[in-house]
Scaffold this motif. Structure first.
Motif, short mmCIF file in Angstrom:
data_model
loop_
_atom_site.label_atom_id
_atom_site.label_comp_id
_atom_site.label_asym_id
_atom_site.label_seq_id
_atom_site.Cartn_x
_atom_site.Cartn_y
_atom_site.Cartn_z
N VAL A 244 22.73 112.02 -14.72
CA VAL A 244 22.25 113.06 -13.81
C VAL A 244 21.06 112.54 -13.03
CG1 VAL A 244 20.87 114.06 -15.67
CG2 VAL A 244 21.35 115.42 -13.63
N PHE A 245 21.09 112.75 -11.71
CA PHE A 245 19.95 112.40 -10.87
C PHE A 245 18.85 113.43 -11.08
CE2 PHE A 245 23.08 110.32 -7.74
CZ PHE A 245 22.94 109.10 -8.39
N LYS A 301 19.20 110.46 -17.66
CA LYS A 301 18.55 110.96 -16.44
C LYS A 301 18.06 109.79 -15.60
CE LYS A 301 15.96 113.64 -18.99
NZ LYS A 301 14.94 114.62 -19.43
N VAL A 302 18.42 109.80 -14.33
CA VAL A 302 18.01 108.74 -13.41
C VAL A 302 16.70 109.14 -12.75
CG1 VAL A 302 18.69 107.32 -11.44
CG2 VAL A 302 20.45 108.27 -12.95
N PRO A 303 15.58 108.51 -13.09
CA PRO A 303 14.29 108.86 -12.49
C PRO A 303 14.16 108.24 -11.09
CG PRO A 303 13.98 107.10 -14.07
CD PRO A 303 15.45 107.45 -14.10
N LEU A 304 14.55 108.98 -10.08
CA LEU A 304 14.60 108.43 -8.72
C LEU A 304 13.22 108.20 -8.12
CD1 LEU A 304 17.54 110.49 -7.20
CD2 LEU A 304 17.59 108.18 -8.13
N LEU A 305 12.23 108.90 -8.61
CA LEU A 305 10.90 108.77 -8.04
C LEU A 305 9.94 108.25 -9.09
CD1 LEU A 305 10.74 112.15 -6.10
CD2 LEU A 305 11.24 109.89 -5.19
N ALA A 306 9.38 107.07 -8.84
CA ALA A 306 8.44 106.47 -9.79
C ALA A 306 7.09 107.19 -9.73
CB ALA A 306 8.25 104.99 -9.47
N PRO A 307 6.52 107.57 -10.86
CA PRO A 307 5.22 108.28 -10.86
C PRO A 307 4.11 107.50 -10.18
CG PRO A 307 6.26 108.38 -13.03
CD PRO A 307 7.04 107.38 -12.22
#
Length: 374
Positions: A244-245, A301-307
C-alpha cells in the motif's frame, strides 16, 4: 497459490509520487496479482493495467505533463489542464478546439523545450479563460469531470488485462460503497469514481432497472480500498502480501495554507490523510489479525515521502507546476527502489542494482530503461 496485491489510494496531488514508485517496481520486476484503487489512485492503476500506448512506465512518466509550465504557474497557480470549466458549451468548445490544427501544433511544440512548453501552456491558459461556462450558484460542482482519460487509458483492454483491477465509488441513493472490477470499469464509471464532492458534481448512472442513481468518489469515504480485497466485500483469501502506498499517512502533509487556493487544496487533503490512517488501522486490527494476534498477511507500506525532506519541499508538495511534478515522480521512483531493496524476499524478486535513481534532468527514456518486462 499465494498472491500479492497493490492498494493505490486517493489524493490527486500525490499521483506523480505513486506513478514514480510504481514505475520503479516495474523496473524491478515486481508482479502484482490484483490492484485495488480509489479516487485519483484509479488513474495510476489504470495506466499500469491498460495504458493507451501499451507501455506502463512510459504512460506513468507522461503523467508529469499534467503540470503547468513554471513561468505560467507563477502567474496563476491553478491547474487549468485538470480542472476544467463545466457545462455543455464548455464541453463543445473543448471538443472543437481539440480538432483544430492550432491545438495539434501546440501539443507538438510543448514537448520541444522549456520555452516552448511555457508558450504552449500560456496559450492553453488563454483558451481556458475563453471557454464558456454555465457555472452558477445552482451548480453541483466547480469543474467538469476529467476530460482526458480516454486519451491515456485503453478501456477496451481492462477486461483482458493480466492484472485484475478494482475501483470503488459511493452510491448516494443506496448509501452503499460499490466495487467495480475489470470490464465493469467504463469511462463513465471512472468519472463517477472521481466525483469528489464540491469539486465535481455527482455522476448520474442508470441502475439495472434504468433508474438514475448518483455516485461520488469512493476515496472520500474509503481512501484506501482494502474492502475490495479482504474486507467485508473481499473475495480473495489467497492474498498473502498487500503493498500500500502510504503517502496520505504522512502527518507532515498537514500545514498552514499559503493562500486561498492552497487552503482549498488543504481542505481536500486533510480529511483524506485522516481517513487513510483510519483505513490502515481498521484493516490491520480487524481484517488482518489471527485469533492469537499475529498477522494474516504481510502488510507492506511504501513510505513515499522521506521525513528528512527539507521544509520547502514539503510546502510545495501540492503544487501543480511542471518542475514539481517531475521532482515528485523522481522522489517516488527513488522510494520505489528503496522499497524493493528492503522487501525483495517478500516480493519474490532479485533486486537489480543496475536500476538506479533518476537524475534531476531525467527523461522518459531514463524511467523506462533498456529492458522492461512485458
Amino acid at each position: 497459490m499465494a498472491k500479492t496485491a497493490l492498494v493505490i489510494g486517493g489524493g490527486a496531488p500525490n499521483m506523480p509520487l505513486m506513478a514514480g514508485a510504481l514505475s520503479a517496481m516495474i523496473r524491478q520486476r515486481v508482479r502484482f496479482d490484483l490492484i485495488s484503487t480509489s479516487g485519483a489512485g484509479a488513474l495510476v492503476g489504470l495506466l499500469y493495467a491498460a495504458p493507451k500506448n501499451g507501455n506502463a512506465i512510459e504512460a506513468l512518466a507522461h503523467m508529469v505533463q499534467m503540470g503547468i509550465a513554471d513561468p505560467v504557474y507563477r502567474v496563476l497557480p491553478v491547474n487549468y489542464k485538470v480542472f476544467n470549466k463545466p457545462g455543455q458549451l464548455a464541453d463543445l468548445f473543448r471538443r472543437e478546439l481539440a480538432r483544430s490544427p492550432m491545438s495539434q501544433l501546440v501539443d507538438q511544440l510543448s514537448g520541444q523545450s522549456d520555452a516552448w512548453r511555457a508558450w504552449a501552456d500560456w496559450v492553453r491558459l488563454m483558451w481556458a479563460i475563453a471557454t464558456p461556462s454555465d457555472l452558477s450558484g445552482r451548480s453541483l460542482g466547480l469543474c467538469a469531470h476529467v476530460p482526458f482519460i480516454e486519451d491515456v487509458v485503453d478501456f477496451s483492454r481492462i477486461a483482458t488485462a493480466s492484472v485484475p483491477i478494482y475501483l470503488n465509488a459511493y452510491n448516494l441513493d443506496r448509501r452503499d460503497m460499490v466495487q467495480w472490477e475489470g470490464e465493469e470499469i467504463t469511462v463513465e464509471r471512472f468519472r463517477a469514481a472521481l466525483s469528489f464532492p464540491f469539486l465535481y458534481p455527482p455522476t448520474v448512472l442508470p441502475n439495472a432497472a434504468g433508474e438514475p442513481e448518483h455516485y461520488i468518489e469512493g476515496a472520500a469515504l474509503d481512501t484506501l480500498n482494502f474492502r475490495a480485497l479482504v474486507g467485508p466485500d473481499g473475495v480473495h483469501p489467497e492474498i498473502r502480501t498487500i503493498v500500500v502506498f502510504d503517502v496520505l499517512g504522512a502527518d507532515r502533509l498537514l500545514r498552514p495554507p499559503r493562500d486561498l487556493y492552497d487552503a482549498w487544496v488543504m481542505s481536500i487533503i486533510t480529511p483524506l490523510v485522516e481517513i487513510a490512517k483510519d483505513d490502515l488501522k481498521l484493516f490491520d486490527l480487524v481484517y488482518n489479525r489471527n485469533p492469537d494476534g499475529s498477522e494474516k498477511r504481510n502488510l507492506l507500506k511504501v513510505p513515499l515521502l522521506a521525513p528528512e525532506l527539507p521544509a520547502e519541499r514539503w510546502d510545495a508538495m501540492f503544487d501543480w507546476s511542471y518542475s514539481n511534478m517531475r521532482t515528485l515522480f523522481r522522489l517516488g521512483f527513488e522510494a520505489g527502489l528503496m522499497f524493493c531493496r528492503d522487501h525483495a524476499a517478500t516480493l519474490g524478486i532479485r533486486y537489480d542494482e543496475a536500476v538506479t535513481s533518476l537524475p534531476e534532468d531525467w527523461t522518459v527514456a531514463d524511467a523506462v530503461g533498456e529492458t522492461v518486462p512485458a
